[in-house]
Design a protein around this motif. Sequence first.
Motif, mmCIF file in Angstrom:
data_model
loop_
_atom_site.group_PDB
_atom_site.id
_atom_site.type_symbol
_atom_site.label_atom_id
_atom_site.label_comp_id
_atom_site.label_asym_id
_atom_site.label_seq_id
_atom_site.Cartn_x
_atom_site.Cartn_y
_atom_site.Cartn_z
ATOM 1 N N GLY A 79 0.824 -1.202 0.000
ATOM 2 C CA GLY A 79 0.000 0.000 0.000
ATOM 3 C C GLY A 79 0.863 1.259 0.000
ATOM 4 N N ASN A 80 1.956 1.225 0.763
ATOM 5 C CA ASN A 80 2.865 2.359 0.799
ATOM 6 C C ASN A 80 3.429 2.658 -0.586
ATOM 7 O OD1 ASN A 80 3.978 3.784 3.397
ATOM 8 N ND2 ASN A 80 3.283 1.766 4.036
ATOM 9 N N LEU A 81 3.685 1.580 -1.334
ATOM 10 C CA LEU A 81 4.302 1.756 -2.651
ATOM 11 C C LEU A 81 3.296 2.133 -3.725
ATOM 12 C CD1 LEU A 81 6.777 0.388 -1.302
ATOM 13 C CD2 LEU A 81 7.172 -0.761 -3.477
ATOM 14 N N THR A 82 1.995 1.753 -3.507
ATOM 15 C CA THR A 82 1.042 1.962 -4.597
ATOM 16 C C THR A 82 0.180 3.208 -4.417
ATOM 17 O OG1 THR A 82 -0.460 0.460 -3.463
ATOM 18 C CG2 THR A 82 0.850 -0.465 -5.244
ATOM 19 N N ILE A 83 0.092 3.740 -3.192
ATOM 20 C CA ILE A 83 -0.856 4.855 -2.983
ATOM 21 C C ILE A 83 -0.492 6.047 -3.860
ATOM 22 C CG2 ILE A 83 0.356 5.711 -0.925
ATOM 23 C CD1 ILE A 83 -2.449 6.574 0.103
ATOM 24 N N GLY A 84 0.795 6.359 -3.953
ATOM 25 C CA GLY A 84 1.217 7.492 -4.780
ATOM 26 C C GLY A 84 0.881 7.281 -6.248
ATOM 27 N N PRO A 85 1.382 6.183 -6.852
ATOM 28 C CA PRO A 85 1.085 5.952 -8.274
ATOM 29 C C PRO A 85 -0.414 5.909 -8.573
ATOM 30 C CG PRO A 85 2.835 4.512 -7.549
ATOM 31 C CD PRO A 85 2.368 5.242 -6.338
ATOM 32 N N ILE A 86 -1.215 5.308 -7.653
ATOM 33 C CA ILE A 86 -2.649 5.203 -7.938
ATOM 34 C C ILE A 86 -3.324 6.564 -7.818
ATOM 35 C CG2 ILE A 86 -4.849 4.273 -7.107
ATOM 36 C CD1 ILE A 86 -3.337 1.711 -6.354
#
Lengths: 530, 360
Positions: B96-103
Amino acid sequence: MKNKALMVVLLFIILLSLVGCNGGNGKLTESSTSGQKDTKTTVINESTKLKTAADLKDKRIGILLGSVHDAYATKTYPQAQLLHYKSLPDLILGVKSGKVEAAFYNRETLIEIFRNDNELAFLEERVYLIPIGIGFNKQNSGLREQFNAFLKQSKENGVYDDMVNRWINNGITDMPVIDNPKTNGVLIVGMVSDKGLPFAIVKDNKLVGFDVELSERFAAYLGKELKLVDTEFGSLIAAVSTNKIDMFASSVMITEERKQQIDFSDPYYELGVSVFALKKNIAQYDEQPDTVTAIPFIKNLSDRFHNNIIRENRYLLILDGLKTTAVIALVAAIFGTLLGALVCFMRMSRNRLAITIAKFYISIMRGIPVLVLLMIIYYVVFASIDINPSLVAVLAFGMNFAAYVSEMFRMSIESIDNGQTEAGIAGGFTKTQTFLYIIMPQAIRRALPVYKGEFISLVKMTSIVGYIAVQDLTKASDIIRSRTFDAFFPLIMVAVLYFLVSWSLALVLDYMEARSNPKRNRKAGRVTND
Amino acid sequence: MIKTEHLSKSYGGLMVLKDVSAHIQKGEVVSIIGPSGTGKSTFLRCVNLLEIPSSGSIFIDNTALLAKTTNIPQIRQKVGMVFQSFNLYSHLSVLGNLTIGPIKLLGKSKAIAESKALELLKLVGLAEKADSFPDELSGGQKQRVAIARCLAMDPEVLLFDEPTSALDPTMVSEVLAVIRGLAKAGMTMMIVTHEMEFARNISSRVFYMDEGIIYEEGTPQQIFENPQKEKTKTFINRIRSFNYHIGSKNYDLYAMNAEIEAFCAKHLLPRKVFSNVLLLVEEVLGLQTEFSDIMLTFAYSEKSGQLEFVFESVGISENPLEEGVRDDDIGLMLIKGTCESIRYSYENGKNILLAKVKGK
């Protein structure tokens, strides 16, 4: 889950033991027999038994709050201790449980009560007579004139005598059918629903009584639709003088003091003021030996249950009250949460003015009892506006709730490490996005446990809405008590219902709390080495 | 790529940055070293406007950051930042930490963001921790996730604010290894660090900051082997020193030894040096009779790889190195066995021993 099951079992044990205590004393109400000794009752010896009303001079006397008996009793018995009760059921319970030796009330209602209750009796049936009238706003003399004309007409054509005969002399409690075209608008009439027969009482979940029929007939005379508003006795004058209601018809005695605030119609009846007490405390009723053996405990219990809950579909009253309580609590919680978020936002902003306003709001709301706030909003702020009292309740509770939750939100937001914000900002989120995606989810999780407690206390807090004529759960129990004069079942029933409502709401919030735990949503067995 | 001109920052009356100008090219790895409190972190935090400079200007790819029309959040998406205290989003899993920004910011679909995230986690060696939460990771793992989180946004520059300072010594190397990998891959980076060896190996340029300015800058060779200015020299030669004060005969021996051990571990000194220095301290204190005011100083010079030990004791002149005074000279022999050289002097009412510890 084990704990919860245990709690329920425990609750039932407590309940049963309560029932046991009460039933064991043989202290019965509607279905009771006379002469049973009640250990809780103040013991009055033969020598101190009451003979006339004059014997009350140094005793404790029960009085309905705001009634004219107050002034009379104060003047006549300066040595006596006066206890003010909020409603007739409370007054009767006061006498029955020996909290007071005797009490004042109007003769006509007492006659009705004594039909079903042979524990009580008149100490003096007619202390004096006093006229009762319909109350109007001082600005509304037109309506008053119309009423006086209507009263005069009724007396002339015999309708009035028929009403007196039926309600007061014969104790018939059925409402006649009255033709009403209802084409001329609405007539809003304030009435105390637990005033007592023959004037007003809830039967089959509808208001019936002399006052009700009089109002119906007057409404029909005007061609208006009648809307009855259940009002606390002490609030009647306030309600009519702030135009919440067009008039009140609640066998209100005409006094000089009241005339200064409102106008009265011509007297429509003369009430006898009586003093009543427990039979066994009155000298003229010599103690009779018990002829009827005590009813078995279970039978007694089921009778009372039937009487309080089943008869006249009284459970419907409770269900309606429950619904009202739940709706007010839920809507107030939602409104309060949103308002609280706004106040929190202002409190945490950099704008000096906003901060000052928020601080001021919070300290004001925390410093005023909700009941007072509720009355201020209803009788002062919306004095001249016709507003649904439930809406006022939502406003008042919501505003109070907002003050508490805003501080709760602020605390939980401030407890989140500043590094989280920095990481969000540095990661390219705007301030708003950082708050929404990163701070808020964490803050909510921290606030939930305290929020849950506040919410439950909000649910219980709503029990005071009866003050502004909303029929909630507590009010429903009051109404039932006003018919059965049995404190036990309605009160315990309502206590259990409040507990169940709070408990199930807490379960919902527990579930939300568990849901908000991110680790709960962990996907099991993700394939990571593909 | 990044250009700062006459950057100043003051807190109240305190001037932290004074007129700092620097220009960093694409693909450069710039290490910022220097004593604590000299504006290194402030400078770095000004580059992505976590701190607003008092005056001056900053350009990233020729966009003026301080211009009113600039969309700062959008610029920050291209500039990743790794913090000393990791700052992982604690309510989100590693993935989640890695995907929240890109999403949320780049508008990627969840599936694409997740597959990219897993790739990056493999790169930093943490693919099996994808569903763990930050509080379940060690410090080194957290910092590697934080680096991967920055990479998930496809940044053009990475800023590191003392990335290893909050880590146990044992975990420093795993994080440094990841950063080294990024340097090899050609990532533009600015790194504030106290790891001198690391800065020396990885950097294309080194800024030595002191007194709120870039006091001296140059290639790692220039700064570490041939510093020009006085302060830089002092800093490089005695990069780290550590003091321990003893005020009475009943000093806490174990606490002192633990601190010495931590100091040695921090500078990755060989085991031999550590055991020698412990023995040396113990024997020197064993010969001591006056304990009212003793100051122990340990200084490690990265340049020479030498650990220096200075012992200062206030009192009357008394040379502990004098032979034949005591019943036996075993202590003295042990002391000499642990040192390459040891020298006694008496200055200003202080007995001073200066030793170079053996075991290089």
